[in-house]
Design an enzyme around this catalytic site. Structure first.
Site: not given
Ligand code: ZN
Length: 386
Positions: A175, A178, A268, A344
């Site tokens: 992504h 990010e 991420h 994350e």
């Protein structure tokens, strides 16, 4: 022309990773903007633009379409990243009302940059690859090209010894918005390639690292939040990637099949949750006590090593059999039967260890990468990995 001050302010975004559309910038007190959609996609949230000609002028910038962003909660209690020198990024408060995100600021210099998070440009990516290759431990394989014709870079980090090693895969930035994920990669590569670091030297005696610092160069350069040039969310393409739609995943999956995978971490950022956390693949049909013990060991060890990481808050684990095998973690965990995880980091800040001036940022992402690598060594030393 600003009717009150007689000064023209300008907004620009035509640069590596830039994203904004100007609705109206005729008055510094009412600069109206929209975030551009990812190509052929409904997703948007990443923005990155320059405001110039506004030194000592009280400016009000409104992002009109904030409510329709991919993760509107990401704009609640959000502090925007801004920089004058393009090196140091600090945070500035925003307000959210009626779906509009508002930044009120009086710039101290002629030019100031704003971004959803500290950017990581493709030029910086090229510098990172070139710098890493100055180490004898590091080699490059260009495993393929993106749809826009950019290289997909795979770095191999190895001590060069003849003893068999565990094959550890680290990938980031599926992504592209990010960017903290590639700051993390910069930290990981610097740590692994530091010749004065005895810990990384010892780790490389046992592990070989295969590193994809940027899975989505097209989305990165185009200023996307979530997709590649064809509008594909790469982290939903791992079950059956097509070369004409998601070549980035296709070629990396092929390289994994060739080299094997003993450990996998997909890096991420999360728009809404102000925490660093790890999502496992508890939903795999073969998930058992031993898989859980491996995941728990890694997460707990990482939390011991770095107070910015925690285990209390994250995504709820899925029930057995409900894993999403189109995601990288699901695919790798299922196919290779190894510890496979998604890390994350927040766009906002960490709740327990906040740094309000900078929020979560590049240097903190890099420091977390060091801890993640130390935990890899501890994992392979532990009984649970046997
Ligand atoms: Zn992501």
């Amino acid at each position: 022309m600003d009717t009150l001050t007689g000064v023209t302010v300008q907004i620009s975004q035509n640069f590596d990773g830039g994203n904004i559309e100007v609705v109206s910038a005729e008055s510094a007190h009412d600069i109206r903007l929209n975030i551009r959609h990812d190509q052929d996609s409904e997703f948007y949230q990443w923005f990155y633009f320059r405001l110039s000609g506004a030194r000592n002028i009280a400016c009000t910038l409104k992002i009109l379409n904030a409510a329709g962003a991919a993760y509107p909660k990401g704009f609640e209690n959000y502090r925007v990243a801004y920089s004058y020198d393009r090196q140091h990024w600090n945070r500035w408060p925003t307000s959210l009302a009626n779906g509009v995100l508002t930044i009120e600021i009086t710039p101290e210099q002629d030019s100031v940059y704003f971004a959803y998070f500290a950017p990581y440009s493709m030029e910086r990516h090229a510098d990172l690859i070139a710098r890493s290759l100055q180490s004898a431990r590091c080699s490059l394989e260009v495993v393929g090209q993106s749809l826009d014709g950019q290289d997909i870079d795979l770095l191999k980090i190895s001590s060069g010894g003849s003893t068999p090693t565990k094959h550890c895969w680290l990938i980031a930035r599926q992504h592209p918005g990010e960017t903290m994920a590639q700051w993390w990669m910069e930290g990981a590569l610097e740590w692994l390639l530091d010749p004065t670091n005895a810990q990384s030297r010892a780790l490389l005696e046992r592990c070989t690292f295969f590193v994809v610092p940027n899975m989505n160069p097209d989305g990165s350069r185009r200023g996307h939040l979530r997709t590649n040039a064809a509008g594909r969310n790469l982290n939903r393409e791992w079950a059956a990637p097509a070369m004409d739609a998601a070549p980035e995943v296709f070629v990396v999956r092929e390289a994994m099949a060739r080299e094997g995978v003993d450990f996998f971490l997909d890096v991420h950022g999360d728009e809404s949750l102000p925490y660093c956390f790890i999502a496992g693949v508890e939903g795999l049909s073969g998930w058992d006590e031993s898989s859980q013990a491996q995941l728990d060991f890694y997460k707990n060890r990482l939390a011991d090593l770095n107070p910015d990481f925690q285990t209390a808050v994250g995504y709820p684990p899925k029930a057995p059999g409900e894993a999403n095998l189109t995601m990288a973690g699901g695919h790798v965990g299922h196919h290779f039967g190894c510890l496979a995880m998604t890390l994350e980091m927040p766009f906002k800040d960490t709740t327990a260890t906040p740094e309000p001036t900078v929020g979560w940022n590049g240097p903190r992402s890099k420091a977390l990468a060091h801890s993640c690598l130390l935990a890899v060594g501890d994992y392979f030393d532990s009984k649970v990995s046997q």
